[in-house]
Design a protein around this motif. Structure first.
Motif: not given
Length: 309
Positions: A27, A30, A67, A77
């Motif tokens: 989560r 993402g 991050r 992703r």
């Protein structure tokens, strides 16, 4: 076994280092859970063993590292986006048949598979790798011209390296997650059938211990179902060269595992006392033993009968 694998191994987190469960890490990054699992599989996300040593967690420092990468979270992703044959062929601007032929001769390596409702194997590829292959000038002829004669002969002979290359990739994932020689041995044994394993590990206690570390195939259907049986067949090496390589590596890794920690064996209830023959030294002489004298009424009768009249 071939396949693109990272070399990052699972390392225990420092005692004071905060960690979180995979679901929470997904989560925060993402990612869907399937995308997160694939990123771990590929070595894009590093995990650490949990307190039990059987699960995985993600260190806060690893989340911060990811991050801080350029293009986060879209780039992360996109790096784990998978496509099937049709979408992959469109991405490479070739026909689906061309992509399949390239994969069958081992030039494109599947990263996942699933079984459709007809129990047919559907191979999935990393979109990132397909783009890189299509962009390589050295691959232009493979994409636009007739396949070279050597590759055509392999295809005509029924060559299909997709299962073997997927196994190589999956083995890389299992080895990255292993933290000791027994786990590495279990990862290698996961790709051999029980007969092959029994020939290498003739000790039943070692086989039983090794089985504890032998991962199951990726879940496809209920245990024992046709889909699960097909997944197990895909997991099992069937090429002679592949089998020989796995057997050799398993034998070597087992030797390391025995030195690291021997397989447990049943604890004897007590140590038997040595027999008289075992306890006697070569200088010992046999000592005649006096027979035990009968006791009770029978003894008194016998002694009375032995008196002179």
């Amino acid at each position: 076994m071939s396949g693109h694998t990272a070399t990052q191994s699972a390392q225990p987190a420092q005692p004071s280092e905060p960690t979180c469960a995979p679901s929470r890490a997904a989560r925060e990054l993402g990612l869907k859970r399937g995308e997160f699992d694939l990123a771990v599989h590929l070595g894009r996300i590093r995990t650490v063993p949990d307190e039990t040593g059987t699960g995985a967690r993600v260190a806060q420092a690893e989340l911060d590292r990811l991050r801080g990468q350029p293009g986060f979270p879209e780039a992360l992703r996109e790096s784990v986006r998978v496509v099937g044959t049709t979408a992959g062929a469109a991405l490479m601007e070739v026909s689906s048949a061309r992509l399949t032929r390239l994969a069958r001769v081992g030039l494109l390596i599947p990263v996942k598979f699933y079984l459709n409702r007809y129990r047919a194997v559907v191979w999935l590829y990393l979109a990132e790798e397909l783009r890189q292959f299509a962009a390589g000038q050295e691959n232009s002829a493979l994409l636009r011209q007739r396949m070279p004669e050597g590759l055509r002969r392999k295809l005509d002979g029924g060559a299909d390296l997709r299962p073997r290359n997927w196994r190589g990739r999956h083995l890389g994932f299992l080895l990255r997650q292993a933290t000791d020689p027994w786990q590495r041995a279990g990862a290698l044994a996961a790709f051999l059938d029980p007969v092959q394993i029994a020939e290498i590990v003739d000790d039943p206690y070692e086989r039983s211990h090794l089985h504890r570390f032998r991962p199951d195939p990726p879940s496809h259907g209920a245990p024992g179902s046709p889909a699960a049986q097909l997944a197990e067949r895909l997991m099992t090496a069937d090429d002679p060269d592949e089998i020989a390589w796995l057997r050799s590596d398993l034998a070597q890794t087992l030797s390391e595992a025995r030195d690291h920690r021997p397989a447990p064996r049943p604890t004897p209830r007590g140590t038997p006392l040595p027999s008289a023959a075992e306890d006697r030294t070569p200088c010992d002489e046999p000592v005649p033993e006096e027979p035990e004298r009968p006791r009770g009424l029978l003894g008194r009768l016998l002694r009375r009968g032995s008196r002179p009249m």
